[in-house]
Motif scaffolding. Structure first.
Motif, short mmCIF file in Angstrom:
data_model
loop_
_atom_site.label_atom_id
_atom_site.label_comp_id
_atom_site.label_asym_id
_atom_site.label_seq_id
_atom_site.Cartn_x
_atom_site.Cartn_y
_atom_site.Cartn_z
N LYS A 287 57.52 -12.27 46.45
CA LYS A 287 57.05 -11.21 45.56
C LYS A 287 55.60 -10.92 45.89
O LYS A 287 54.73 -11.79 45.81
CB LYS A 287 57.18 -11.65 44.10
N THR A 288 55.30 -9.68 46.29
CA THR A 288 53.95 -9.31 46.71
C THR A 288 53.06 -9.02 45.51
O THR A 288 53.54 -8.89 44.38
CB THR A 288 53.97 -8.06 47.62
N GLY B 160 54.04 -6.24 43.36
CA GLY B 160 55.24 -6.36 42.54
C GLY B 160 56.55 -6.17 43.29
O GLY B 160 57.62 -6.35 42.72
N ALA B 161 56.48 -5.82 44.59
CA ALA B 161 57.71 -5.62 45.37
C ALA B 161 58.22 -6.96 45.91
O ALA B 161 57.45 -7.92 46.07
CB ALA B 161 57.43 -4.67 46.53
N THR B 162 59.50 -7.02 46.19
CA THR B 162 60.08 -8.21 46.82
C THR B 162 60.34 -7.91 48.29
O THR B 162 61.02 -6.93 48.61
CB THR B 162 61.40 -8.61 46.13
N GLY C 256 52.88 -13.18 49.79
CA GLY C 256 53.35 -13.10 48.41
C GLY C 256 53.80 -14.44 47.86
O GLY C 256 53.68 -15.48 48.52
N GLU C 257 54.35 -14.40 46.64
CA GLU C 257 54.79 -15.62 45.96
C GLU C 257 56.26 -15.87 46.26
O GLU C 257 57.11 -14.98 46.10
CB GLU C 257 54.57 -15.43 44.45
N GLN D 49 60.02 -16.70 46.16
CA GLN D 49 61.02 -16.53 45.10
C GLN D 49 62.34 -17.23 45.42
O GLN D 49 63.23 -17.29 44.57
CB GLN D 49 61.32 -15.03 44.90
N LEU E 90 62.50 -14.84 50.27
CA LEU E 90 62.20 -13.72 49.38
C LEU E 90 60.82 -13.96 48.76
O LEU E 90 60.58 -15.01 48.15
CB LEU E 90 63.26 -13.61 48.28
#
Length: 688
Positions: A307-308, A311-313, A292-293, A295, A305
């Motif tokens: 963000k997939t 949309g989940a963290t 994910g990205e 955060q 942290l």
């Protein structure tokens, strides 16, 4: 969690889900702990059971009985590294029905004392061990290293009337250079201390035994199998073990295997390995990039942290980071009560050398390991991270991501070697997960506690019995039984160690998997026979043959069960919790008579090859076969002698020697052995 199409499944195990392994008795003991406690009066006890089966608490029960009822004055618990010391912290056992509590005073848990276990810092800890022995305190916890230093300083006599408990016992060996092994040998020779040894894996990556045979014979074993452990779980319904191939950088493939919704531990390869990209921090960052990205970092836990795409963290623990302050915060967070009680406390852990032995994250569903691991012990420990039972966790998986042998790869031979090692590891895990086998000759009679089907035991028929622990009893025509105490112990306790030596022998695996002309008896009789002779030279010829027959029968039945289960696959999965037992029964009943000659005529690698042939690129498969066949071994003098011995047995049974023109490949092979020896003798006579 669905089966990933990129993963080649080698083992799919469906536990029965009885809940028995976690259900406590009136003393608060789980099934394995109760079994170990029944042997509490033994001076030397060896507990062999899987990760998460409760060995540390089993030791507490046994130690308290020894301290209270058996005249033992002190209990010293030794763990391989400081982090595992927490497993032996004080426990209020009386709350659950036991008659005493396990109490370790803070100053006597030396794993919590500051400083590493090197000789300089260890002096204060050695002094503490001496002070403990002189005090009224009863329990001390320390590392293997601290115990070694203390033993050297204080001498063997200091531990008279003490219980010495060695956790993760596979770290010990009988090698002269292994200090802890040598010290244990001294304790056993003096015979005034009690010893409890505990291990989740008794395999060793090398050929050195854990104990000398004479010493091992003094230990009473308590064996609790993976089969029993997993069948007794409440929540876990499926365990998948498989591997996946990659070409190019492994980080390009890992996104196909990583699911951010699945609790995962990723073990990246050692920086010195062929698979490593030589920048562990970049590798860790790339893996996070696939998830994910970024955060930011949680200031309290130190977790990243991300963000997939959904949309989940998610929260990622990076144990690769060299910054001690950052990593210590992450490690402390992973040890917290919240990590155990809250499923969503952390989602993914990325590690290099950590998060293996003794690491307890019950929510882990997927152990993804990059690169082949040379030690089966390490593989079992990694798999153990995912095989904890936890609410809501119905499926667990171990995936080994390894480099695929490719035709245009200049390192194709190295890739094939790793590939073969991964096959050996999967074969051994199948053996570890199988129920225990008990073999007797034909018509030896039923064994107490075993069920033989609706018609019961039938003399003259093919009888297969199963007991409450899932252990299976087979009658095999022509089977030799061991006669000595040591051979009997090997057949009862150590067949998996024998099989490990067999399948980890590269030349055996190469020929068994990829030599289309191999005669099965070359593997089952010659090669296995040679391993038994080298491993147990002190056994008589008769006992060596008995061990050989028992080992090859156990391996072959496991592999044939896998082959027989192929017809019971629905949507890529074996159906039913009794699939393995059904598969073994299916094979045994498919032959007219289950005899040792028939077992010797089965290539034990056939079933595994059938799986690989479907999954591997045909061009690569042909190339692998060509490389292996190009270096086919010539017959050696030692092999010829073993063939000649088999030929003499053939003559005793049939009244004639084997023929070079026989239609039977094994008979021709024995005849070749005799001819080789005749030529050798003629040449020696001519030269003499």
């Amino acid at each position: 969690m669905t089966q990933n199409a990129d993963i080649i499944p080698t083992v799919t195990f469906r536990p029965a889900g009885t809940g028995a392994s976690a259900k406590p008795n009136e003393l608060g003991m789980r099934e394995m702990q109760s079994r170990a406690f029944d042997k509490r009066g033994e001076q030397y006890l060896l507990i062999k059971s899987p990760p998460a089966s409760g060995k540390s608490r089993a030791l507490m029960f046994i130690a308290l009985d020894k301290l209270t009822n058996q005249g033992v004055k002190k209990a010293i618990v030794c763990v391989p590294e400081r982090s595992i010391g927490a497993s032996f912290n004080s426990e209020p056992l009386s709350k659950h029905g036991f008659w005493a509590d396990w109490e370790v005073a803070p100053q006597w848990n030396l794993c919590n004392a500051p400083g590493a276990d090197d000789p300089k810092v260890a002096k204060s800890k050695v002094k503490a061990v001496g002070e403990f022995l002189a005090s009224d305190a009863r329990v001390l916890v320390c590392t293997h290293a601290t115990f070694r230093f203390a033993f050297d300083e204080l001498g063997v006599e200091a531990f008279d009337n003490a219980l010495v408990a060695i956790d993760e016992f596979h770290h010990v060996s009988a090698d002269a250079g292994n200090r802890l092994g040598a010290q244990l040998a001294q304790l056993i020779a003096r015979d005034k201390a009690h010893i409890v040894a505990m291990t989740g894996s008794y395999f060793r990556g090398d050929a050195i035994p854990v104990l000398a045979p004479d010493d091992e014979a003094k230990f009473e074993p308590v064996t609790y199998t993976y089969y029993e452990q997993l069948n007794g779980y409440q929540y876990l319904k499926v365990l998948d073990i498989g591997y996946s191939f990659y070409t190019g950088p492994y980080t390009d493939k890992i996104s196909a295997l990583l699911d951010p919704t699945v609790k995962t531990i990723v073990h990246i390869p050692s920086v010195n390995s062929r698979e490593s990209l030589k920048d562990k921090h970049r590798e860790s960052e790339d893996i996070m990039g696939h998830l994910g990205e970024w955060q930011g970092v949680d200031p309290e836990t130190g977790f990243h942290l991300l963000k997939t795409a959904g949309g989940a963290t998610i929260r990622v623990a990076d144990l690769v980071d060299d910054d001690a302050s950052k990593r210590d915060r992450v490690v402390a967070s992973l040890k917290s009560a919240a990590a155990r009680s809250d499923r969503d406390f952390v989602d993914v852990i990325i590690a290099l050398g950590m998060a293996k032995e003794g690491f307890d994250w019950i929510w882990c569903e997927h152990a993804l390991t990059v690169g082949y691991r040379s030690s089966l012990t390490e593989i079992i420990q990694i798999i153990g991270r995912a095989t904890r039972d936890a609410p809501g966790k119905t499926r667990a998986r171990f995936t080994n991501l390894i480099a695929e042998p490719a035709a245009d790869d200049p390192l194709v031979v190295d890739a094939i070697n790793d590939y073969l090692k991964a096959i050996a590891a999967s074969l051994l895990m199948e053996q570890v997960l199988a129920p225990r086998f008990e073999f007797t000759p034909k018509d030896a009679g039923p064994k107490p506690g075993f069920e033989y089907g609706p018609d019961g035991y039938q003399e003259g028929a093919t009888n297969i019995g199963v007991n409450a622990q899932g252990q299976m009893h087979f009658e095999i025509k022509g089977l030799k039984l061991p006669t000595s105490i040591e051979a009997t112990r090997i057949c009862r306790e150590d067949l998996n160690e024998v099989i490990a030596s067999f399948v980890q022998d590269k030349s055996i695996l190469e020929r068994g998997m990829f030599d289309t002309e191999v005669v099965p008896e070359e593997l089952t009789q010659l090669k296995m026979g040679k391993i038994i002779r080298e491993k147990f030279p002190e056994l008589s010829d008769e006992d060596q043959e008995a061990v050989r027959q028992h080992a090859i029968a156990a391996l072959t039945l496991t592999q044939q069960a896998k082959a027989a289960m192929v017809g019971d696959v629905v949507d890529g999965e074996f159906t039913g919790s009794t699939a393995f037992i059904d598969g073994v029964r299916k094979f045994a009943l498919s032959v007219t008579d289950l005899d040792i000659d028939l077992i010797d005529r089965v290539n034990p690698f056939d079933a595994t090859y059938a799986v690989l042939a479907k999954a591997m690129d045909e061009k690569t498969l042909i190339q692998v076969q060509a490389i292996i066949n190009a270096k086919k071994e010539k017959l050696t003098y030692e092999d010829a002698r073993m063939l000649a011995e088999r030929a003499l047995e053939f003559k005793r049974e049939r009244g004639r020697l084997p023929s070079l023109t026989s239609q039977d490949a094994w008979e021709r092979k024995m005849a070749e052995g005799i001819a080789f020896l005749q030529r050798h003798a003629a040449k020696a006579a001519a030269d003499g």
